[in-house]
Design an enzyme around this catalytic site. Structure first.
Site, mmCIF file in Angstrom:
data_model
loop_
_atom_site.group_PDB
_atom_site.id
_atom_site.type_symbol
_atom_site.label_atom_id
_atom_site.label_comp_id
_atom_site.label_asym_id
_atom_site.label_seq_id
_atom_site.Cartn_x
_atom_site.Cartn_y
_atom_site.Cartn_z
ATOM 1 N N ASP A 21 0.830 -1.214 0.000
ATOM 2 C CA ASP A 21 0.000 0.000 0.000
ATOM 3 C C ASP A 21 0.864 1.264 0.000
ATOM 4 O OD1 ASP A 21 -2.362 1.396 -0.009
ATOM 5 O OD2 ASP A 21 -2.676 1.276 2.157
ATOM 6 N N ASN A 69 -10.992 -2.324 -5.184
ATOM 7 C CA ASN A 69 -10.226 -1.426 -6.061
ATOM 8 C C ASN A 69 -10.887 -1.228 -7.433
ATOM 9 O OD1 ASN A 69 -7.004 -2.604 -4.816
ATOM 10 N ND2 ASN A 69 -8.161 -0.822 -4.171
#
Ligand code: IPE
Ligand code: IPE
Ligand code: MG
Length: 248
Positions: A21, A69
Site C-alpha cells: 500500500d 479497487n
C-alpha cells in the site's frame, strides 16, 4: 553485521503475505499522478521477491488488486491492468531463471481477457518451478472468497457428497482460493495504515502482523529483512502460556 545476517535461517516463515500500500501517496508527494506510483511499485515487487527467494521463503503472497479497487477511477483501474499485463510478460523469464512459480488467487475471471490470458500463460509457463511460489492476489477479497467457499460446500452437501457435520477447519481451507498453500506466518502492510482491507481473513487467524510507515515504492530488501527480524523476536503462543512453549 548487516541486516540479512541477523536473520535466523532456521526460524524463517514459510509464507509471507504483503499488503502493498501507498503507491498513490508516494507519487502525489512528489507532484506526480497516482499511476506513476504504481509504476514505481514494480521495483519493490521485484526486490522483495528476490529477497524472499534468496532467503529460502517458500511462499510470498502479494495483494496487488482488491475487489474494492474496481471502484477506483476508471483511468487508474485501466492503468493498473495494463501495468499488470506488461509486468507479467516482462518478468516471466526472470521468474523462470530464478526457479519461481507464479500463482494467482482471487476472482480471476473478472480480469480483462488480455490480463487473464497473460496471467494464465505465465502460471502455466512457470508451473514446473520449485524454489518459491509467488502468489498474486488479484481481484481478491477475503469475504468474496469465503462466500464462494460456502457456496461450494453447500452445493456438495446438497448433492449428498458430504454431510453438514463433516464441515471443519480443513474443509473450509480446502475450498478457499488458497487451498494447498500454508497459512502465512507473517503479514506485512506498508504505508502506515493499520488495517487488513479484506485480505486473507480466514488464513491470518494466527499470523503475526507487521505494519510499517514506508510507502510501497520505497520498500526495500532491508525493510523486508527488518520485518523478518521483528517476526523472529516474537513469541508465538497459539493460546498457550510461555512456560508451556519453553518446556517443549
Ligand atoms: C496500493 O497503493 C496499490 C493498490 C491498491 C492497487 P494505493 O494505490 O492504495 O496507494 P495509496 O494508499 O492511495 O497511497
Ligand atoms: C489494499 O489497499 C489493497 C491492495 C494493496 C491491493 P487499499 O489502498 O485498497 O486499502 P484501503 O482502501 O486503504 O483500506
Ligand atoms: Mg491504498
Amino acid at each position: 553485521m548487516n541486516l540479512k545476517n541477523k536473520i535466523n535461517p532456521d526460524k524463517l516463515p514459510s509464507h509471507v503475505a504483503i499488503i502493498m500500500d501507498g503507491n498513490g501517496r508516494w507519487a502525489q508527494r512528489q507532484g506526480e499522478h497516482r499511476i506513476f506510483g504504481h509504476q514505481n511499485g514494480v521495483k519493490a515487487v521485484r526486490d522483495t521477491t528476490e529477497a524472499a527467494a534468496e532467503l529460502g521463503i517458500k511462499y510470498l503472497t502479494l495483494y496487488a488488486f482488491s475487489t474494492e479497487n474496481w471502484n477506483r477511477p476508471v483511468e487508474e483501474v485501466n492503468a493498473l491492468m495494463e501495468l499488470l499485463v506488461h509486468t507479467i510478460s516482462i518478468e516471466k523469464d526472470t521468474l523462470n531463471k530464478n526457479n519461481i512459480r507464479l500463482l494467482a488467487i482471487g476472482d480471476l475471471k473478472s480480469l480483462p481477457p488480455k490480463c487473464y490470458d497473460e496471467l494464465q500463460e505465465a502460471i502455466r509457463d512457470t508451473s514446473g518451478n520449485t524454489r518459491m511460489s509467488l502468489v498474486l492476489a488479484l481481484s481478491y477479497s477475503s469475504r468474496w472468497e469465503i462466500v464462494d467457499a460456502m457456496k461450494q460446500i453447500a452445493a456438495k452437501v446438497k448433492a449428498g457428497e458430504m454431510q453438514a457435520d463433516q464441515i471443519n477447519d480443513e474443509v473450509v481451507s480446502a475450498h478457499l482460493t488458497t487451498a494447498g498453500i500454508p497459512d502465512p506466518e507473517l503479514l506485512i502492510r506498508t504505508s502506515g495504515e493499520n488495517r487488513i482491507s479484506n485480505f486473507l481473513l480466514w488464513q491470518i487467524a494466527y499470523t503475526e502482523l507487521y505494519f510499517t510507515d514506508k510507502l510501497w515504492p520505497e520498500f526495500s530488501k532491508e525493510d523486508f529483512y527488518t520485518a523478518l527480524i521483528d517476526f523472529q523476536n516474537r513469541e508465538r503462543r497459539f493460546g498457550l502460556v510461555s512456560a508451556q512453549l519453553n518446556s517443549k
